[in-house]
Design an enzyme around this catalytic site. Structure first.
Site, PDB file in Angstrom:
ATOM      1  N   ARG A 148       0.670  -1.135   0.342  1.00  0.00           N
ATOM      2  CA  ARG A 148      -0.248  -0.218  -0.044  1.00  0.00           C
ATOM      3  C   ARG A 148       1.058   0.991   0.343  1.00  0.00           C
ATOM      4  NH1 ARG A 148      -3.076   2.803   4.993  1.00  0.00           N
ATOM      5  NH2 ARG A 148      -3.672   4.842   3.855  1.00  0.00           N
ATOM      6  N   HIS A 195      -3.097  10.943   0.783  1.00  0.00           N
ATOM      7  CA  HIS A 195      -2.504  10.609   1.875  1.00  0.00           C
ATOM      8  C   HIS A 195      -2.036  12.016   2.286  1.00  0.00           C
ATOM      9  CE1 HIS A 195      -1.158   7.176   4.807  1.00  0.00           C
ATOM     10  NE2 HIS A 195      -0.862   8.570   5.167  1.00  0.00           N
ATOM     11  N   GLU A 229      -7.816   7.892   6.439  1.00  0.00           N
ATOM     12  CA  GLU A 229      -7.865   8.630   7.806  1.00  0.00           C
ATOM     13  C   GLU A 229      -8.666  10.484   7.379  1.00  0.00           C
ATOM     14  OE1 GLU A 229      -4.831   8.691  10.854  1.00  0.00           O
ATOM     15  OE2 GLU A 229      -5.134   6.741  10.453  1.00  0.00           O
ATOM     16  N   ASN A 282      -7.455   1.436  10.065  1.00  0.00           N
ATOM     17  CA  ASN A 282      -6.271   1.963  10.188  1.00  0.00           C
ATOM     18  C   ASN A 282      -6.544   1.972  12.000  1.00  0.00           C
ATOM     19  OD1 ASN A 282      -5.101   2.398   7.868  1.00  0.00           O
ATOM     20  ND2 ASN A 282      -4.965   4.779   8.199  1.00  0.00           N
ATOM     21  N   TYR A 292      -5.113   1.181  16.098  1.00  0.00           N
ATOM     22  CA  TYR A 292      -3.474   1.036  16.592  1.00  0.00           C
ATOM     23  C   TYR A 292      -3.694   1.003  17.745  1.00  0.00           C
ATOM     24  CZ  TYR A 292      -1.024   3.717  12.880  1.00  0.00           C
ATOM     25  OH  TYR A 292      -0.239   3.669  11.306  1.00  0.00           O
ATOM     26  N   GLU A 344      -3.910  -0.548   8.587  1.00  0.00           N
ATOM     27  CA  GLU A 344      -2.987   0.106   9.147  1.00  0.00           C
ATOM     28  C   GLU A 344      -2.638  -0.533  10.212  1.00  0.00           C
ATOM     29  OE1 GLU A 344      -1.939   4.783   9.093  1.00  0.00           O
ATOM     30  OE2 GLU A 344      -2.108   4.634   7.085  1.00  0.00           O
TER      31      GLU A 344
HETATM   32  C1  PNW Z   1      -2.267   7.379  11.490  1.00  0.00           C
HETATM   33  N1  PNW Z   1      -3.428   9.117  16.731  1.00  0.00           N
HETATM   34  O1  PNW Z   1      -2.036   8.388  11.474  1.00  0.00           O
HETATM   35  C2  PNW Z   1      -1.424   7.947   9.115  1.00  0.00           C
HETATM   36  O2  PNW Z   1      -2.108   7.305   8.258  1.00  0.00           O
HETATM   37  C3  PNW Z   1      -0.244   7.767   9.134  1.00  0.00           C
HETATM   38  O3  PNW Z   1       0.627   7.948   7.778  1.00  0.00           O
HETATM   39  C4  PNW Z   1       1.025   7.364   9.987  1.00  0.00           C
HETATM   40  O4  PNW Z   1       2.511   7.614   9.596  1.00  0.00           O
HETATM   41  C5  PNW Z   1       0.545   6.864  11.135  1.00  0.00           C
HETATM   42  O5  PNW Z   1      -0.595   6.666  11.400  1.00  0.00           O
HETATM   43  C6  PNW Z   1       1.051   6.492  12.487  1.00  0.00           C
HETATM   44  O6  PNW Z   1       1.027   7.511  13.265  1.00  0.00           O
HETATM   45  C7  PNW Z   1      -1.868   8.657  12.574  1.00  0.00           C
HETATM   46  O7  PNW Z   1      -2.538  10.315  17.337  1.00  0.00           O
HETATM   47  C8  PNW Z   1      -1.683   9.743  13.021  1.00  0.00           C
HETATM   48  O8  PNW Z   1      -4.648   8.690  16.887  1.00  0.00           O
HETATM   49  C9  PNW Z   1      -1.591   9.818  14.604  1.00  0.00           C
HETATM   50  C10 PNW Z   1      -2.762   8.960  15.084  1.00  0.00           C
HETATM   51  C11 PNW Z   1      -3.637   8.103  14.940  1.00  0.00           C
HETATM   52  C12 PNW Z   1      -3.428   8.044  13.551  1.00  0.00           C
END
Ligand code: PNW
Length: 514
Positions: free
Chosen positions: A114, A159, A204, A345, A347, A412
């Site tokens: 991707r 992006h 996002e 995405n 995390y 992601e």
């Molecule tokens: C994503 N948060 O961003 C993006 O799609 C990427 O480009 C980035 O490098 C990756 O996650 C890692 O951070 C985020 O603070 C950045 O919650 C910050 C947050 C969530 C997503």
């Protein structure tokens, strides 16, 4: 060959466990596996990939006719927005090193890669009046190199790196952007659609529309509670325009799939009070539903609770109309159903409790939820990112229930190195194996339709406002060396093993959770 919601892929099918073959049983994936094995084995046809984005890895910010975008502008004019005052001017230099990158991806064994296309590398003015052939050539080279190595391209159209001349017209706050986005997408489908069969319109929107509110993301245009909603509206209409464009002019011939990538943390109620449970539901609706409901729900339009709360707050604050501009019935219909898959995405997880904080007005107050995290959760190199595998399963189940179980592609998920973790990144190995284990529970036990997983990130790269201080890569990159050498971390080897065996390795099945 395996056909899934993302198209037809050449997935290497490794045999069943030896014991099963000796019994001479036909093998059909999960069915013949013991329960204990099944929960650690990926379904037949499940796809693996890894991800990056143009501004974060390409470099070559002013080479071969590329125009200036909003991140170029931000880092050059306001270096104070980036903690180490760095930029993506050179980054991983992937613009010059894409051949080596393709080789590494091949070694990793991923089915797809991707990446995103830099709008201003293709259209330096942002408009189709000037097409930069060198930009087209670069992405042709990259796509061909990937395909020659047996890797399918999954392309993100946007992006976060809007051409600066379009920002000067107001960027996503200006509805005219939908016309320009459609023109840009038309060019991409015509040039690359013969070989690219999977597209993501936006990465996002919840994150980058923050750049019109309170966040430090470009364009850092601070109009909290107003700007985000204006941008959201244009982004949703732009997405729908491009979906319909693809259906009308390209799908018959090119036969690709198109979706959008949305991001969300799981929000766990801080207590089991009704207020906290409702607060967490609002968190989902304001951060995910704002974008997902118009596209993926049966009824379409923004979620009821969002319309209601923003309407009420706006009134209390003395606005004449809701700060969330409504869609017409025609627009609701036009946006509804514009998806082939749901890109997610994910995390981390937060606790949510009912309450209001932030400027007046703001989305945060509209949502009315205050978040926190448990100090006991495993940390990473990013303050916001704690390792909470069980939240992933709950999030997947929420999406399946809310939107009638669409095919979900994890576009992601990832972990940033703790200080001095170096190449022996056991934290990342724990992150991936535990998150994937929870994802498999969502698939087998909750019936969620998850079709693939994409690790963020392929390489250490420019992490936006955190510059090079937070490293998400499966491969480390030495940013002090002009040749930007890439070295696999332990997690790259483990990820590769997972892809090839289609299982969570035995030695990582019994982590103890915090
Ligand atoms: C994503 N948060 O961003 C993006 O799609 C990427 O480009 C980035 O490098 C990756 O996650 C890692 O951070 C985020 O603070 C950045 O919650 C910050 C947050 C969530 C997503």
């Amino acid at each position: 060959m395996v056909t899934s919601a993302l198209g037809t892929y050449n997935v290497r099918l490794y045999g069943p466990p030896a014991m099963l073959t000796r019994q001479g049983l036909p093998y059909s994936g999960k069915y013949f596996l013991k329960d204990s094995e099944k929960n650690f084995t990926f379904p037949v046809g499940f796809l693996f990939g890894t991800a990056s984005s143009s501004y974060q890895i390409e470099g070559a910010w002013n080479e071969d006719g590329k125009g200036v975008n909003i991140w170029d502008e931000l880092v050059h004019k306001h270096p104070e927005y980036v903690v180490d005052r760095s930029s993506g001017d050179v980054a991983c230099d992937s613009y010059h090193r894409y051949r080596q990158d393709a080789q590494l991806l091949k070694n990793l064994g991923v089915h797809f890669y991707r990446f995103s296309i830099s709008w201003s590398r293709i259209l330096p003015t942002g408009h189709v009046n000037v097409v930069n052939q060198a930009g087209i050539q670069y992405y042709n080279n990259l796509i061909n190199e990937l395909l020659a190595n047996g890797i399918k391209p999954l392309v993100t159209i946007y992006h976060w790196d809007l051409p600066q001349p379009l920002q000067d017209l107001g960027g996503w706050a200006n509805p005219v952007m939908a016309d320009y986005f459609e023109d840009y997408a038309y060019l991409l489908f015509s040039n690359f659609g013969d070989r690219v069969k999977a597209w993501i319109t936006f990465n996002e929107p919840d994150s980058f529309t923050g750049g019109y509110g309170t966040s430090g993301y470009a364009p850092t245009f601070h109009a909290p509670g107003i700007g985000e909603y204006l941008a959201t509206r244009t982004v949703l209409l732009s997405h729908a325009r491009v979906y319909h464009l693809y259906q009308a002019y390209f799908q018959k011939l090119q036969r690709g799939k198109l979706g959008i990538t949305l991001n969300i943390h799981w929000c766990e109620p801080l207590t089991n009070s009704t207020e906290d449970i409702k607060a967490c539901e609002r968190y989902q609706q304001f951060k995910l539903g704002l974008f997902a409901h118009p596209i993926f729900s049966y009824e379409g339009d923004y979620p009821e609770i969002v319309k209601l709360r923003v309407g009420q707050k706006s009134k209390e604050e003395g606005f004449r109309n809701s700060r969330l501009p409504p869609f017409s019935l025609k627009e609701i219909d036009y946006i509804k159903g514009t998806w082939d898959f749901f890109g997610l995405n994910h995390y981390t997880t937060v606790y949510g409790t009912s309450g209001e904080e932030g400027p007046i007005p703001s989305i945060s107050r509209d949502a009315g939820v205050i978040t926190s995290q448990d100090p006991a959760w495993y940390s990473t190199g990013s303050p916001w990112l704690k390792v909470v595998p069980w939240g992933f399963r709950k999030q997947l189940k929420w999406i399946a229930q809310e939107y009638n179980n669409p095919p979900v592609l994890i576009t992601e998920s990832g972990y940033s190195d703790l200080p001095n973790e170096g190449l022996n990144d056991v934290g990342r190995v724990y992150y991936y194996t535990s998150y994937m284990t929870e994802m498999l529970k969502a698939i087998y036990e909750d019936g969620c339709n998850v079709i693939g997983f994409c690790a963020w990130s392929f390489l250490d790269n420019f992490e936006w406002n955190s510059g090079y201080t937070e490293k998400f890569g499966l491969y480390s990159v030495d940013f002090s060396d002009p040749s930007r050498p890439r070295v696999p971390k332990k997690s790259a080897h483990v990820y590769s093993e997972i892809i090839r065996s289609r299982q969570i390795p035995m030695r990582y099945r019994f982590w103890r959770e915090k």
